[in-house]
Design a protein around this motif. Structure first.
Motif, PDB file in Angstrom:
ATOM      1  N   THR A 243       0.863  -1.184   0.000  1.00  0.00           N
ATOM      2  CA  THR A 243       0.000   0.000   0.000  1.00  0.00           C
ATOM      3  C   THR A 243       0.897   1.230   0.000  1.00  0.00           C
ATOM      4  N   PRO A 244       0.602   2.233  -0.816  1.00  0.00           N
ATOM      5  CA  PRO A 244       1.484   3.413  -0.876  1.00  0.00           C
ATOM      6  C   PRO A 244       1.385   4.282   0.373  1.00  0.00           C
ATOM      7  N   SER A 245       2.405   5.079   0.591  1.00  0.00           N
ATOM      8  CA  SER A 245       2.391   6.061   1.682  1.00  0.00           C
ATOM      9  C   SER A 245       1.790   7.360   1.173  1.00  0.00           C
ATOM     10  N   ILE A 246       1.329   8.188   2.086  1.00  0.00           N
ATOM     11  CA  ILE A 246       0.722   9.451   1.676  1.00  0.00           C
ATOM     12  C   ILE A 246       1.771  10.383   1.079  1.00  0.00           C
ATOM     13  N   SER A 247       3.009  10.315   1.567  1.00  0.00           N
ATOM     14  CA  SER A 247       4.060  11.170   1.014  1.00  0.00           C
ATOM     15  C   SER A 247       4.378  10.767  -0.427  1.00  0.00           C
ATOM     16  N   PHE A 248       4.389   9.464  -0.705  1.00  0.00           N
ATOM     17  CA  PHE A 248       4.618   8.995  -2.070  1.00  0.00           C
ATOM     18  C   PHE A 248       3.510   9.488  -2.996  1.00  0.00           C
ATOM     19  N   LEU A 249       2.269   9.370  -2.557  1.00  0.00           N
ATOM     20  CA  LEU A 249       1.132   9.793  -3.368  1.00  0.00           C
ATOM     21  C   LEU A 249       1.166  11.296  -3.635  1.00  0.00           C
ATOM     22  N   GLN A 250       1.396  12.073  -2.588  1.00  0.00           N
ATOM     23  CA  GLN A 250       1.392  13.528  -2.746  1.00  0.00           C
ATOM     24  C   GLN A 250       2.542  14.006  -3.637  1.00  0.00           C
ATOM     25  N   LYS A 251       3.641  13.272  -3.630  1.00  0.00           N
ATOM     26  CA  LYS A 251       4.810  13.679  -4.400  1.00  0.00           C
ATOM     27  C   LYS A 251       4.710  13.274  -5.869  1.00  0.00           C
ATOM     28  N   ASN A 252       4.025  12.142  -6.144  1.00  0.00           N
ATOM     29  CA  ASN A 252       4.119  11.560  -7.478  1.00  0.00           C
ATOM     30  C   ASN A 252       2.875  11.653  -8.355  1.00  0.00           C
ATOM     31  N   ILE A 253       1.689  11.817  -7.773  1.00  0.00           N
ATOM     32  CA  ILE A 253       0.502  11.773  -8.637  1.00  0.00           C
ATOM     33  C   ILE A 253      -0.265  13.097  -8.682  1.00  0.00           C
ATOM     34  N   LYS A 254       0.248  14.117  -8.075  1.00  0.00           N
ATOM     35  CA  LYS A 254      -0.449  15.403  -8.151  1.00  0.00           C
ATOM     36  C   LYS A 254      -0.242  16.021  -9.543  1.00  0.00           C
TER      37      LYS A 254
ATOM     38  N   LYS B  73     -11.181  13.348 -15.553  1.00  0.00           N
ATOM     39  CA  LYS B  73     -11.900  14.300 -16.400  1.00  0.00           C
ATOM     40  C   LYS B  73     -12.583  13.602 -17.565  1.00  0.00           C
ATOM     41  N   THR B  74     -12.088  12.424 -17.897  1.00  0.00           N
ATOM     42  CA  THR B  74     -12.562  11.704 -19.073  1.00  0.00           C
ATOM     43  C   THR B  74     -13.073  10.329 -18.696  1.00  0.00           C
ATOM     44  N   ASN B  75     -13.956   9.769 -19.542  1.00  0.00           N
ATOM     45  CA  ASN B  75     -14.422   8.403 -19.340  1.00  0.00           C
ATOM     46  C   ASN B  75     -13.474   7.373 -19.948  1.00  0.00           C
ATOM     47  N   ASP B  76     -12.501   7.846 -20.710  1.00  0.00           N
ATOM     48  CA  ASP B  76     -11.506   6.950 -21.294  1.00  0.00           C
ATOM     49  C   ASP B  76     -10.408   6.721 -20.256  1.00  0.00           C
ATOM     50  N   LEU B  77     -10.621   5.745 -19.407  1.00  0.00           N
ATOM     51  CA  LEU B  77      -9.718   5.520 -18.280  1.00  0.00           C
ATOM     52  C   LEU B  77      -8.394   4.906 -18.706  1.00  0.00           C
ATOM     53  N   ARG B  78      -8.321   4.377 -19.905  1.00  0.00           N
ATOM     54  CA  ARG B  78      -7.039   3.842 -20.396  1.00  0.00           C
ATOM     55  C   ARG B  78      -6.011   4.967 -20.514  1.00  0.00           C
ATOM     56  N   LYS B  79      -6.481   6.149 -20.918  1.00  0.00           N
ATOM     57  CA  LYS B  79      -5.569   7.293 -21.019  1.00  0.00           C
ATOM     58  C   LYS B  79      -5.095   7.746 -19.636  1.00  0.00           C
ATOM     59  N   VAL B  80      -5.976   7.643 -18.648  1.00  0.00           N
ATOM     60  CA  VAL B  80      -5.597   8.009 -17.281  1.00  0.00           C
ATOM     61  C   VAL B  80      -4.520   7.066 -16.768  1.00  0.00           C
ATOM     62  N   ARG B  81      -4.702   5.773 -16.992  1.00  0.00           N
ATOM     63  CA  ARG B  81      -3.707   4.804 -16.522  1.00  0.00           C
ATOM     64  C   ARG B  81      -2.403   4.939 -17.303  1.00  0.00           C
ATOM     65  N   ALA B  82      -2.502   5.280 -18.577  1.00  0.00           N
ATOM     66  CA  ALA B  82      -1.282   5.504 -19.367  1.00  0.00           C
ATOM     67  C   ALA B  82      -0.514   6.697 -18.810  1.00  0.00           C
ATOM     68  N   GLU B  83      -1.225   7.744 -18.407  1.00  0.00           N
ATOM     69  CA  GLU B  83      -0.546   8.909 -17.825  1.00  0.00           C
ATOM     70  C   GLU B  83       0.084   8.564 -16.488  1.00  0.00           C
ATOM     71  N   LEU B  84      -0.587   7.732 -15.698  1.00  0.00           N
ATOM     72  CA  LEU B  84      -0.020   7.289 -14.425  1.00  0.00           C
ATOM     73  C   LEU B  84       1.270   6.504 -14.638  1.00  0.00           C
ATOM     74  N   ARG B  85       1.252   5.586 -15.612  1.00  0.00           N
ATOM     75  CA  ARG B  85       2.460   4.800 -15.887  1.00  0.00           C
ATOM     76  C   ARG B  85       3.601   5.691 -16.359  1.00  0.00           C
ATOM     77  N   ALA B  86       3.251   6.672 -17.205  1.00  0.00           N
ATOM     78  CA  ALA B  86       4.284   7.602 -17.687  1.00  0.00           C
ATOM     79  C   ALA B  86       4.834   8.432 -16.537  1.00  0.00           C
ATOM     80  N   ARG B  87       3.989   8.851 -15.609  1.00  0.00           N
ATOM     81  CA  ARG B  87       4.442   9.635 -14.471  1.00  0.00           C
ATOM     82  C   ARG B  87       5.392   8.840 -13.589  1.00  0.00           C
ATOM     83  N   MET B  88       5.123   7.553 -13.428  1.00  0.00           N
ATOM     84  CA  MET B  88       5.994   6.718 -12.599  1.00  0.00           C
ATOM     85  C   MET B  88       7.374   6.547 -13.239  1.00  0.00           C
ATOM     86  N   LYS B  89       7.421   6.542 -14.564  1.00  0.00           N
ATOM     87  CA  LYS B  89       8.714   6.424 -15.238  1.00  0.00           C
ATOM     88  C   LYS B  89       9.549   7.680 -15.047  1.00  0.00           C
ATOM     89  N   ILE B  90       8.865   8.825 -15.034  1.00  0.00           N
ATOM     90  CA  ILE B  90       9.572  10.104 -14.881  1.00  0.00           C
ATOM     91  C   ILE B  90       9.964  10.339 -13.432  1.00  0.00           C
TER      92      ILE B  90
END
Length: 404
Positions: free
Chosen positions: A63-74, A211-228
């Motif tokens: 389970t992620p920590s709140i500091s990890f979440l606040q730092k990486n997915i905002k 913002k969108t119903n196309d959740l595949r794009k949301v997950r793609a952005e999450l994966r890209a954010r984790m790489k960066i």
């Protein structure tokens, strides 16, 4: 229905018990995945509750920590609002009775993503979260427990040895929901954060309103954010998992970030429902064959006066559907008591943290599904006997026999 009361009673009993079971089952599924208040945006609300750290070909899930979440997915471009929360429990002792309560630490954005109905007061706002104010929003069950149905606003009650002031009262969410709790407080009052939260692993989840119903794009952005933003310098890569309630239900045993596949879940649910319907359908078919056989003279007279096989099939199928609908209505009534009995049975295993008696709500979706099940049951169990009847020899039938 009055011709053979024993067969009628047996038919209605089988139908009502079948529909009762299907109704409770459908209500449970509906509470998990459907857009019921306060989760009216479930189709674009994702829960991020797992993180996977890859190192040297090995994967560690946590389970992620709140500091990890606040730092990486905002500041995600496809996300409208993000809220952080964790679920805990606390015990209270009042009037000689010990009771358990579900506690949720969260923030001001939690109330923007959800749509709770406030019967008193309001939600806590950003300044109260920022300042760590000991304020609380409670549900009606908790209000009745601590304050005996009296006005709760401005009154205090203890949580883990600390005093919190009630600023709002809400109607309860479904106990099967991720947003359910008896008490909601600012996460900045969580005294265990320093003890349980690390740079990556912790106890917090995130709710993301897309913002969108196309959740595949949301997950793609999450994966890209984790790489960066790979905050784990010793790791090869990091993945996060974010799914809607329906997707989590479909992937309940999965720990990866692949796109959900609904086929297997649909097959499992379909098999369960088919089994619920199959046994009573076979019984009803046998009963209906017997009932039609006893009406041989009536059928013979109608055929001799010009009634076609199609007319007779239509008559008998409609009769069977009407009986099935009557049994279905009885089953819907029984399901209310059966669901309360089920909740009482579940509560016997955990007397401290009791589920509300109205946990299984029969929504219009559930009612419509059960109505469809009744029609399907009546149609399937009536077609074969009616077809057998259409082949009955008229002369033989008029003599009082049947050749079914």
């Amino acid at each position: 229905m009055l011709r053979k009361k024993y067969y009628t009673a047996l038919t209605l009993l089988g139908i009502s018990l079948t529909i009762m079971i299907i109704t409770v089952f459908a209500s449970f599924i509906d509470q998990i995945i459907s857009a019921n208040p306060p989760e009216i945006n479930r189709d674009r609300t994702l829960i991020l509750d797992k993180i996977s750290v890859y190192k040297d070909g090995k994967k560690t899930d946590a389970t992620p920590s709140i500091s990890f979440l606040q730092k990486n997915i905002k500041d995600l471009q496809r996300i409208e609002t993000i809220s952080y929360f964790t679920s805990r429990e606390f015990i209270s002792f009042l009037n000689g009775k010990t009771t358990g309560h579900a506690l949720k630490f969260t923030d001001e954005n939690f109330w923007k993503i959800t749509d709770f109905e406030f019967t008193e007061g309001k939600a806590f706002h950003v300044n109260e979260v920022k300042n760590g104010a000991r304020v609380a929003v409670i549900n009606e069950k908790t209000k009745a427990y601590f304050f005996n149905e009296n006005e709760a606003l401005g009154k205090t009650f203890p949580i883990q040895g600390l005093s919190y002031t009630v600023i709002g009262v809400v109607k309860s969410a479904s106990p099967f929901s991720k947003v359910y709790a008896d008490v909601y407080v600012p996460y900045t009052t969580d005294i265990n954060i320093q003890l349980t939260e690390k740079a990556v692993e912790g106890t917090y989840n995130a709710i993301l309103l897309a913002k969108t119903n196309d959740l595949r794009k949301v997950r793609a952005e999450l994966r890209a954010r984790m790489k960066i933003k790979n905050t784990v310098s010793a790791a090869d890569s990091v993945k996060v998992q974010a799914f809607t309630s329906l997707e989590q239900f479909s992937k309940s045993s999965s720990f990866n970030d692949d796109e959900p596949e609904y086929g297997k879940t649909a097959i499992v649910v379909g098999i369960v429902l088919a089994l619920f319907l199959l046994i009573p359908t076979i019984s009803l078919v046998n009963i209906n064959v017997t009932r039609i056989g006893e009406r041989a003279e009536e059928i013979g007279v109608r055929k001799s006066f010009g009634a076609t096989s199609g007319n007779l099939v239509k008559q008998l199928v409609i009769e069977n559907i009407i009986i099935t609908l009557i049994g279905g209505l009885i089953g819907l009534g029984l399901s209310v008591y059966a669901s309360q009995l089920l909740v009482h049975f579940i509560n016997t295993f955990d007397p401290l943290f009791k589920m509300p008696t109205d946990s299984f709500i029969i929504s219009w979706r559930v009612f419509g599904f059960c109505l469809f099940s009744c029609l399907l049951l009546g149609l399937i169990s009536g077609v074969y006997p009616a077809w057998k009847m259409s082949r009955m020899n008229v002369i033989y039938a008029l003599k009082g026999g049947n050749n079914l």
